[in-house]
Design a protein around this motif. Structure first.
Motif, short mmCIF file in Angstrom:
data_model
loop_
_atom_site.label_atom_id
_atom_site.label_comp_id
_atom_site.label_asym_id
_atom_site.label_seq_id
_atom_site.Cartn_x
_atom_site.Cartn_y
_atom_site.Cartn_z
N LEU A 32 -5.27 7.58 -9.83
CA LEU A 32 -5.42 6.56 -10.86
C LEU A 32 -6.34 5.44 -10.39
O LEU A 32 -7.27 5.04 -11.11
CB LEU A 32 -4.05 6.00 -11.26
N VAL A 33 -6.11 4.94 -9.18
CA VAL A 33 -6.95 3.87 -8.63
C VAL A 33 -8.41 4.35 -8.56
O VAL A 33 -9.33 3.63 -8.96
CB VAL A 33 -6.44 3.43 -7.24
N ILE B 159 -5.99 0.35 -0.09
CA ILE B 159 -5.46 -1.00 -0.30
C ILE B 159 -4.98 -1.19 -1.75
O ILE B 159 -3.87 -1.68 -1.99
CB ILE B 159 -6.52 -2.08 0.06
N LEU B 160 -5.82 -0.78 -2.72
CA LEU B 160 -5.44 -0.94 -4.13
C LEU B 160 -4.21 -0.10 -4.47
O LEU B 160 -3.33 -0.55 -5.20
CB LEU B 160 -6.61 -0.58 -5.04
N THR B 161 -4.13 1.10 -3.92
CA THR B 161 -2.97 1.95 -4.17
C THR B 161 -1.71 1.32 -3.58
O THR B 161 -0.66 1.29 -4.22
CB THR B 161 -3.19 3.36 -3.57
N TRP B 162 -1.82 0.81 -2.37
CA TRP B 162 -0.67 0.18 -1.74
C TRP B 162 -0.20 -1.03 -2.56
O TRP B 162 0.99 -1.18 -2.82
CB TRP B 162 -1.02 -0.26 -0.32
N LEU B 163 -1.14 -1.87 -2.98
CA LEU B 163 -0.78 -3.05 -3.78
C LEU B 163 -0.11 -2.64 -5.09
O LEU B 163 0.93 -3.20 -5.46
CB LEU B 163 -2.03 -3.88 -4.10
N MET B 164 -0.70 -1.68 -5.78
CA MET B 164 -0.14 -1.25 -7.06
C MET B 164 1.25 -0.65 -6.88
O MET B 164 2.17 -0.95 -7.62
CB MET B 164 -1.07 -0.23 -7.72
N SER B 165 1.42 0.17 -5.87
CA SER B 165 2.70 0.84 -5.65
C SER B 165 3.79 -0.10 -5.15
O SER B 165 4.93 -0.02 -5.60
CB SER B 165 2.53 1.98 -4.65
N HIS B 166 3.46 -0.98 -4.25
CA HIS B 166 4.47 -1.86 -3.66
C HIS B 166 4.82 -3.06 -4.52
O HIS B 166 5.87 -3.66 -4.36
CB HIS B 166 4.06 -2.28 -2.25
#
Length: 179
Positions: free
Chosen positions: A6-7, A26-33
């Motif tokens: 998705l990112v 980084i974007l995936t981590w931010l979105m998920s967490h």
């Protein structure tokens, strides 16, 4: 992961560099967490919303984006009208939707792909997504392409997936103007 896909599809370009991969992580981590996709910030709602967005932006065939367009393109149906077999077919082409022709031979589904779809239905039963009555109804998997996609497959004969006896020449062709 779906989050990473998705990112990559929504926020980043297609270049294959270390910097872009780092941005994706980084974007995936931010979105998920941060559970950014769910108003309530509940993890389960976040996952459902993530899947909903993903299914509505990915490509399901040549220039066919989103589950609604895919359901219409392959089956002349809305997503909620799809059978289990039709849904399984759509799920199995996601990894390489532009080359969905590789699932056909002689105008019919290849046995290997039919076997894979049968396995997916078995997994749906084992994961309790469907019950044994639905499993019995959907095994063996039979899918008839009834939408515009059938015109992309030369000599496609909309018969049961297991009808492999006809010996037809197979060739994939895009209508003019489609890539």
């Amino acid at each position: 992961t779906i989050s990473m896909q998705l990112v990559k599809n929504v926020f980043l370009n297609r270049e294959k560099t270390v910097a872009r991969k780092f941005q994706e992580i980084i974007l995936t981590w931010l979105m998920s967490h941060e559970n950014l996709l769910a108003e309530s910030r509940k993890k389960e709602e976040h996952k459902k919303r993530l899947l909903e967005i993903y299914l509505n932006i990915i490509e399901w065939g040549p220039d066919i984006h989103g589950a609604g367009r895919a359901a219409d393109f392959y089956f002349h149906k809305k997503p909620k009208q799809l059978t289990t077999d039709e849904s399984v077919f759509l799920a199995t082409i996601i990894p390489n939707p532009k080359k969905y022709d590789r699932y056909f031979e002689g105008g019919h589904f290849k046995k290997k792909h039919t076997d894979f779809m049968n396995w997916v239905v078995k997994m749906l039963l084992e994961k309790a997504v469907i019950d044994s009555a639905a499993w019995k109804k959907n095994i063996p998997v039979t899918v008839k392409i009834t939408g515009p996609a059938s015109k992309f497959i030369e000599h496609y004969v909309p018969t049961d997936s297991l009808d492999m006896e006809q010996d037809l020449e197979y060739k994939f062709a895009l209508p003019n103007g489609m890539h």
